[in-house]
Design a protein around this motif. Structure first.
Motif, mmCIF file in Angstrom:
data_model
loop_
_atom_site.group_PDB
_atom_site.id
_atom_site.type_symbol
_atom_site.label_atom_id
_atom_site.label_comp_id
_atom_site.label_asym_id
_atom_site.label_seq_id
_atom_site.Cartn_x
_atom_site.Cartn_y
_atom_site.Cartn_z
ATOM 1 N N LEU A 1 14.243 -34.174 9.104
ATOM 2 C CA LEU A 1 12.867 -33.875 9.501
ATOM 3 C C LEU A 1 12.187 -32.900 8.546
ATOM 4 O O LEU A 1 11.172 -33.217 7.922
ATOM 5 N N TYR B 1 7.308 -39.201 16.897
ATOM 6 C CA TYR B 1 7.146 -37.770 16.614
ATOM 7 C C TYR B 1 5.666 -37.383 16.609
ATOM 8 O O TYR B 1 5.274 -36.395 17.229
ATOM 9 N N THR C 1 10.277 -44.280 15.080
ATOM 10 C CA THR C 1 10.726 -42.889 15.178
ATOM 11 C C THR C 1 9.653 -41.943 14.673
ATOM 12 O O THR C 1 9.295 -40.954 15.336
ATOM 13 N N TRP D 1 16.743 -38.627 10.799
ATOM 14 C CA TRP D 1 15.534 -37.943 11.262
ATOM 15 C C TRP D 1 15.737 -37.221 12.591
ATOM 16 O O TRP D 1 14.811 -36.591 13.105
ATOM 17 N N PRO E 1 14.984 -34.596 19.377
ATOM 18 C CA PRO E 1 15.655 -35.631 18.596
ATOM 19 C C PRO E 1 17.165 -35.577 18.799
ATOM 20 O O PRO E 1 17.781 -34.510 18.751
ATOM 21 N N LEU F 1 9.702 -28.743 18.976
ATOM 22 C CA LEU F 1 10.963 -29.480 19.045
ATOM 23 C C LEU F 1 12.067 -28.610 19.642
ATOM 24 O O LEU F 1 12.027 -27.378 19.556
ATOM 25 N N ALA G 1 9.450 -32.602 21.387
ATOM 26 C CA ALA G 1 10.373 -33.657 20.982
ATOM 27 C C ALA G 1 11.811 -33.127 20.998
ATOM 28 O O ALA G 1 12.070 -31.997 20.576
ATOM 29 N N PHE H 1 4.047 -34.712 19.292
ATOM 30 C CA PHE H 1 3.475 -33.456 18.800
ATOM 31 C C PHE H 1 2.004 -33.325 19.179
ATOM 32 O O PHE H 1 1.555 -32.258 19.613
#
Length: 551
Positions: A251, A103, A99, A245, A115, A197, A113, A107
């Protein structure tokens, strides 16, 4: 890549007012979360990043260099699969090394992303995946079947990558992809304002919305993170949080700021269990933790005197999402040897307010004070500031604050509604005292208006939890023609207690003796569990809509 303040300057501030007055943002034009959190630390090959433990007993350890090489391979693999900068990649994974690696890979590609909780069912997944227009998804063996149940209804989903045994026809195996890919990758030079994100709100009060979060938001979180952990980092610090997360709490309150400061974090894949939590803290020498209030209540009830059984060396403990209450705060101070720093924030603009016990004494029941860099007001429905002592909506000034989100994905009306005359509205109510401490009073739609009183649920819930029979409690208002609303308490009993008229009367009397007469619950419903989001927040909206128990 670094913000303008230095940590030693924060530590050396003689008082809160001096720290806040001297703080200035300096967000660089170019900024990428992956470089800030991993790439620059990986230049030292032995710099430690991550412990991992699975509930089945599997363990692992990773340096920043280990993470970066795997992230480079994944970035190359995703690009070879046709994923480009700006496209959305979903992560439907629990806490595990893959995980965190994913990320960093997403990025540094300049992709976005998305999540998503590995606990989501097919309907919840479909709404978010379709809304975000996800092009690729990374799943494990637990989340793959739920994705596969809706796969045909997601025409935009072109690629699926499976980790930890997630195999199916049409699923790319993580290990195979990384083995074939190059370990070198040239990261994109993203602007600080570029999106990183889409995090979907937890849906405590309504339909979930996708908050578009820029790379700069990490910088906006750092002052609050450092303060809430009493000037993190210090030598020997080691972080852990059970927060998923997939959420802002996991996060921006745990993984990303810990790695920004080049410090190690523990990842644990498994459901939260109070005994296991103490075991992990002891085994890995955890010194800094973020544990949500529901988890702390469970730990307090299950292991009243942890130091008699575990070697606990916590230096800092942060909590947020719901009010902690002085019962849990007192327990932590006496039994864990730490003062809980509560924090307040939300997906759209996180880490706005909280405690810093190294700088000022927390006040039991208070949210804390505005963290450096954030201009906070309590406003009325017209955007005017309310005076000290009066209840108003918590709002943050948008201009120049890097923590504020960009917009709601595909929802311009919701974005417009979020802001009022330049102020970002949180939907949360508080009262400010003469020392700039804020006292939480609930959500704007959680406040109970009964017989002329405006009543917040948190104080009543904290009082209820202090009763020896109560494991957890949530309070809502239900319509009443005479009073406007009646206070109703939903109560989860501790093991060894049964529902009875005697217990119900004892609980009511307990509240009557400690709070105002208008605050005790007229109605009590005993339930086996409270409806929680995957971040541990009580879904009071569901409780308000619950039918009355059979008579």
């Amino acid at each position: 890549m670094m913000p303008s303040y230095e940590l030693h300057t924060m530590r050396d501030a003689p008082d809160y007012e001096t720290l806040v007055r001297g703080f200035r943002w300096n967000v660089p034009e170019t900024f990428n979360i992956a470089w800030a959190c991993c790439g620059r630390h990986a230049l030292q090959r032995d710099k430690f990043a991550l412990y991992f433990e699975d509930e089945d007993g599997t363990r692992g350890a990773y340096s920043f260099w280990d993470v970066q090489v795997r992230a480079n391979r994944l970035s190359n693999a995703l690009r070879a699969l046709g994923i480009e900068a700006g496209e959305r990649v979903a992560l439907i994974l629990p806490q595990r090394p893959e995980t965190a690696i994913a990320y960093m890979a997403i990025f540094q590609m300049g992709a976005i992303a998305v999540p998503l909780s590995h606990l989501f069912g097919p309907d919840a997944l479909e709404h978010r995946l379709r809304d975000a227009g996800v092009a690729a998804a990374i799943v494990d063996a637990q989340s793959l079947p739920r994705l596969w149940a809706i796969r045909e209804r997601l025409p935009g989903l072109r690629r699926v990558v499976g980790v930890a045994g997630a195999r199916e026809a049409g699923v790319e195996a993580w290990d195979d992809l990384l083995e074939r890919a190059s370990p070198r990758f040239e990261a994109a030079a993203t602007a600080a304002n570029d999106p990183a994100l889409i995090i979907y709100t937890s849906g405590t009060t309504g339909a979930s919305k996708g908050a578009l979060i820029p790379h700069r938001a990490l910088i906006g979180n750092l002052p609050g993170f450092a303060c809430s952990h009493d000037f993190f980092p210090m030598q020997g610090d080691m972080f852990w949080s059970p927060a998923d997360w997939a959420w802002t709490g996991g996060l921006f309150d745990a993984l990303l700021p810990t790695w920004y400061f080049g410090m190690p974090i523990l990842a644990y894949r498994g459901r939260f269990d109070p005994e296991r939590a103490f075991t992990l803290i002891e085994r890995y020498g955890v010194r800094n933790a973020f544990i949500f209030p529901t988890g702390l209540k469970m730990m307090m009830k299950e292991v009243a005197h942890p130091n008699q059984r575990f070697d606990i060396g916590l230096r800092s403990l942060m909590s947020g999402g719901e009010a902690v209450g002085d019962a849990v705060s007192d327990w932590a101070r006496h039994e864990l040897g730490v003062r809980i720093n509560e924090i307040f924030g939300q997906t759209e603009m996180n880490y706005l307010i909280g405690g810093c016990s190294a700088l000022f004494d927390p006040r039991p029941g208070a949210m804390g004070r505005p963290y450096p860099g954030h201009r906070i007001r309590l406003i009325d429905e017209h955007g005017a500031e309310v005076p000290a002592g009066e209840m108003g909506e918590i709002a943050v000034w948008r201009e120049g604050d890097p923590v504020v989100f960009l917009e709601y994905w595909n929802n311009p009306q919701a974005t417009r509604d979020k802001f009022l005359a330049g102020w970002g509205r949180t939907g949360d109510l508080a009262v400010r005292d003469e020392h700039d401490f804020l006292w939480y009073k609930g959500r704007t739609d959680d406040v109970i208006k009964s017989a002329g009183y405006r009543i917040g649920p948190s104080e009543i819930e904290d009082c209820l939890v202090k009763h020896p029979a109560v494991m957890n409690a949530a309070v809502v208002g239900v319509p009443d023609t005479e009073r406007g609303a009646l206070i109703k308490a939903f109560i989860v009993l501790r093991a060894g207690f049964e529902r009875s008229t005697q217990v119900e009367q004892s609980i009511r009397q307990h509240v009557r003796e400690r709070l105002a007469p208008y605050q005790y619950p007229k109605l009590i419903d005993f339930v086996d569990e409270l409806p929680l989001t995957t971040t541990g927040k009580v879904q009071r909206r569901i409780l308000r809509e619950a039918p009355p128990p059979p008579s």
